[in-house]
Structures are given as C-alpha cells and as structure tokens.
Design a protein around this motif. Sequence first.
Motif, PDB file in Angstrom:
ATOM      1  N   UNK A  90      38.094  31.450 -57.530  1.00  0.00           N
ATOM      2  CA  UNK A  90      36.850  32.333 -57.733  1.00  0.00           C
ATOM      3  C   UNK A  90      36.092  32.162 -59.231  1.00  0.00           C
ATOM      4  N   UNK A  91      36.898  32.201 -60.096  1.00  0.00           N
ATOM      5  CA  UNK A  91      36.188  31.696 -61.263  1.00  0.00           C
ATOM      6  C   UNK A  91      35.498  30.623 -61.531  1.00  0.00           C
ATOM      7  N   UNK A  92      36.086  29.474 -60.866  1.00  0.00           N
ATOM      8  CA  UNK A  92      35.452  28.095 -60.978  1.00  0.00           C
ATOM      9  C   UNK A  92      34.192  28.149 -60.088  1.00  0.00           C
ATOM     10  N   UNK A  93      34.229  28.937 -58.858  1.00  0.00           N
ATOM     11  CA  UNK A  93      33.142  29.094 -57.951  1.00  0.00           C
ATOM     12  C   UNK A  93      31.847  29.776 -58.737  1.00  0.00           C
ATOM     13  N   UNK A  94      32.295  30.731 -59.301  1.00  0.00           N
ATOM     14  CA  UNK A  94      30.998  31.544 -60.190  1.00  0.00           C
ATOM     15  C   UNK A  94      30.521  30.702 -61.349  1.00  0.00           C
ATOM     16  N   UNK A  95      31.412  29.688 -61.948  1.00  0.00           N
ATOM     17  CA  UNK A  95      30.928  28.864 -63.179  1.00  0.00           C
ATOM     18  C   UNK A  95      30.137  27.805 -62.378  1.00  0.00           C
ATOM     19  N   UNK A  96      30.596  27.191 -61.455  1.00  0.00           N
ATOM     20  CA  UNK A  96      29.721  26.088 -61.002  1.00  0.00           C
ATOM     21  C   UNK A  96      28.471  26.479 -60.251  1.00  0.00           C
ATOM     22  N   UNK A  97      28.567  27.781 -59.751  1.00  0.00           N
ATOM     23  CA  UNK A  97      27.475  28.193 -59.025  1.00  0.00           C
ATOM     24  C   UNK A  97      26.348  28.628 -60.091  1.00  0.00           C
ATOM     25  N   UNK A  98      26.722  29.165 -61.439  1.00  0.00           N
ATOM     26  CA  UNK A  98      25.654  29.126 -62.424  1.00  0.00           C
ATOM     27  C   UNK A  98      25.152  27.911 -62.878  1.00  0.00           C
ATOM     28  N   UNK A  99      25.948  27.025 -63.105  1.00  0.00           N
ATOM     29  CA  UNK A  99      25.681  25.713 -63.550  1.00  0.00           C
ATOM     30  C   UNK A  99      24.988  24.823 -62.545  1.00  0.00           C
ATOM     31  N   UNK A 100      24.860  25.524 -61.270  1.00  0.00           N
ATOM     32  CA  UNK A 100      23.927  24.485 -60.289  1.00  0.00           C
ATOM     33  C   UNK A 100      24.569  23.591 -59.540  1.00  0.00           C
ATOM     34  N   UNK A 101      25.926  23.332 -59.768  1.00  0.00           N
ATOM     35  CA  UNK A 101      26.629  22.273 -59.063  1.00  0.00           C
ATOM     36  C   UNK A 101      27.014  22.773 -57.518  1.00  0.00           C
TER      37      UNK A 101
END
Length: 459
Positions: free
Chosen positions: A331-342
């Motif tokens: 979940x943390x990685x999902x939020x992080x990568x979503x914010x970085x537009x990946x």
Amino acid sequence: MKIIDKNMFKFLQKWSAVQIITVGFLLIILFGALVLSLPVCSADGSSTNFIDSLFTATSAVCVTGLVVFDTSVHWSLLGKVVIISLIQIGGLGFMTIATMISLIRGKKINLKERLIIQESLNQFDLSGIVNLTRQIIFMVFTIEAVGGILLSINFIPKLGPVKGLMYGMFHSISAFCNAGFDLMGSISGQFSSLTSLYDNIFAMIVISLLIILGGIGYPVILDFLKNKRISKLNAHSKLVIASTAILLLIGFVFVFAVEYNNPDTLGNMNMKGKLLSSAFQSTTLRTAGFNSIDLSLTKESTIFLMIIFMFIGASPASTGGGIKTTTIAVLFLTVKDFLFGKDQIQIFERSISTETIRKSMVIFFMAISIVIVGTLALSLTNPQFSILECAFEVTSAYATVGLSIGGSPNLNIIGKFIIMILMFLGRVGSLTIFTAILSINIAKKDRNIKRPNGKIIVG
C-alpha cells in the motif's frame, strides 16, 4: 481407521479449502475448551468456567496470549501441557499437524488435502507443497528445540533441571509461535509477563530472535537457508526483511525516546535496561504478546504507536497476525508510485501485480473496519474502559498480539465473546472467513460479465 479416513475424505470433498480451515480451527478450539474446563486441568482441582476455558483455548489456538487467568498460577501441569499443545497447533496450523500425522502413518496426501495445505500456508504454487510442509515441520521443531535449550540455561539455575527445561521449552514455543503465554506468574507475580527479565541480555535476545523468526514467515526462512545471501533472495523475502527491519527500528527509537524519562517504565532503569526493554517492546509488537515493562503505565503516544504496529503485525505464512508487513508495504509503494506518476508499482526490480494491490486494499479496509466496529462494541458493552483501552485490546486481539492495558480478566461475558471473535477472525483471517461464507452464495454467472466504465469523481 480406514472408515475414518473414508469419512474424512467425503467430508473434504464437500467443503472448500477455506471452509475446512475455518471449521477445523473452530473444532480444535471447542475441544481445547472442553479439556481445559475439566477439574484435572486447574491447579486447585476445581472445574474452570467454560466461557473462561473457551477464551483461553481461543487465545492459545489463535496464538494471541490474552488471558483471563495467570497461566502459571491457575492451570495445573496438564492444563499447561494442553495450552502449549494448542499453541503449537495454532502456530503451525492444524492442516500442517494433520499432514505430519499422515506422513508418519505413511498415508498418501491426496489433491484435495494438498489444496487445503496450500491455502493454509498461503502459497501460490501447488507443486512440492508436501515437501514444503516437511521442511516447515522440521525447521519449526528444530528452532523451538534450540530455543528451549538456550532458555533452559537461564531457568535451570533457579528452578532445577526438569522444571527449568520445561520453562525453557514452554517459552520457546510460545515465543516462536508469537503466542505470548508465559509461566512467570509464580516467579515474579501474576500477569507480570517478562518484566523480571527486562535486563537479562541472554534471555531477551533469545526470545526476541524466536519472535522475529516466527514472525517473518516460513517461506522467508527457507528462502534464506537455500540462498544464504540477502541479495539472492526473491522479492517477497527481501520486502519482508526490509519492512520488518524498518518497523523494528522505528519502534525501538520511538519507545526509547518517549519512555526514556518515564519513571513508571524506563525512567528508573540503567542504560542497558532502557535499550533492552525498548528493543524488546518493539520486537514483541510483531504480535508476540510478551512485555518487559508495564504497558498500562506507558504514555498515550506510546500506546497509540503500539496500536498501529500491532495492527500491521507480522509477515505472511508466519505464526503472527495483523494485516501483515507486506500488505502495508504494498500500500505504501502504491501511494508513493502513484504520486510520482508511475504506471507500474515496483520493488527490487520486480513489478507488483494489480491483483496483489487489490488484495492488499481489501485486507486493509476489512481489518480497519473490524477494529473500528470491535472498538465501539467493546466500549459500549464495557464502559469501565476508555476508548483508547478498548482500541488497544481490540487491535491486540484481532492482530493476535496478546498485549493488554485494560485487562482481559476484567471484561464481562459480552466483552469476552467480542475478543474471542476478534482473535478467531485475526488468526484464520477475515478474508478467508468471509470468502468461506460468501463462496456458498456468490452467483457465478455474474463474475465474468464486463460492463462499461462509469466515471466516478474521487478525492
């Protein structure tokens, strides 16, 4: 015996894997409660109230550690043997135990049984599942035996060879299974847990290692034994080790900093005691349930952090509970990568599937919902506890931790049933239980129908 095997096979054919796991745990709990209620299982020779016996059996099978009686004082030798046996069954899983018995008898494991084992061990691949079970059984008993011998070195000088070895084995199994049951009540006072060992470096390190090994999961240990080096481990193992290490470090630093000058916890300890207790309390939040300081006297900020860490819990296919370290990491990685537009969620040069992300979201949402409802229910039925105490007790039960600040012995009957239900949901898995129930009624014809997208505004 052949008739029993034939009837068992017919039973297995009618039920799905998740249904068998759910019912199997229920039957073991009920059997354990019936045995514990017998007069021979109590120290004073009197029958134990069935509700309290049921609570103890549920806590043992669900490897939680919440108790209504001090284990060392209330139960006889037989009662303690029953409890540690239930802990072992709960830690390994009843299907693993059943497979071990079948292998000893030379019985062939059929496809249906392999599917149940696969579900209980949370494995992706069915091939080699029986061999994996053999490895797990051997590994668990070896680790527990070594831990028991090491801990007996600490207990034998005080209790003698026989009782010292018994104490060592009991605490080794309880620690590895992340159960939190202890026998220290007759030594340092009822419900004292491991507070008398707070500055015992040897005992604290051994118990901490047992907790960590039990909490990181069987696949990770076997993967490490096979590859020997962290760099060669698979993505799952790396993620488990990384997330566990980060949580242990954060917990240690937070407890040490916040409780450093608290005279009721770390304040009056020397530096060795402060460091050991902070590290141990961070470790036990991996759902082990032991404590080396009086948690009821910790600051509210520490209690709040403990609730969060208990909620996260241990890792998949382990003896611990919680939503699991990998779930929160995904979940943390999902939020992080979503914010970085990946477009893809990645970790250790591997992408994480959409199915894994969706499952993590479902697990998190279901768990947080259960904890909220459970907290409100306990608060309404047991108004003597504050909302923080209720949240702590509920999270501890659902994450199968076993830590307590409100006191399970002070719960009324309704409160005990609430905690028992939460322990069962946490051990078997709320997703598993709801899948077992819903799988009966879900309309298969609607599963694969694709409909046009509807534009929903969120955020």
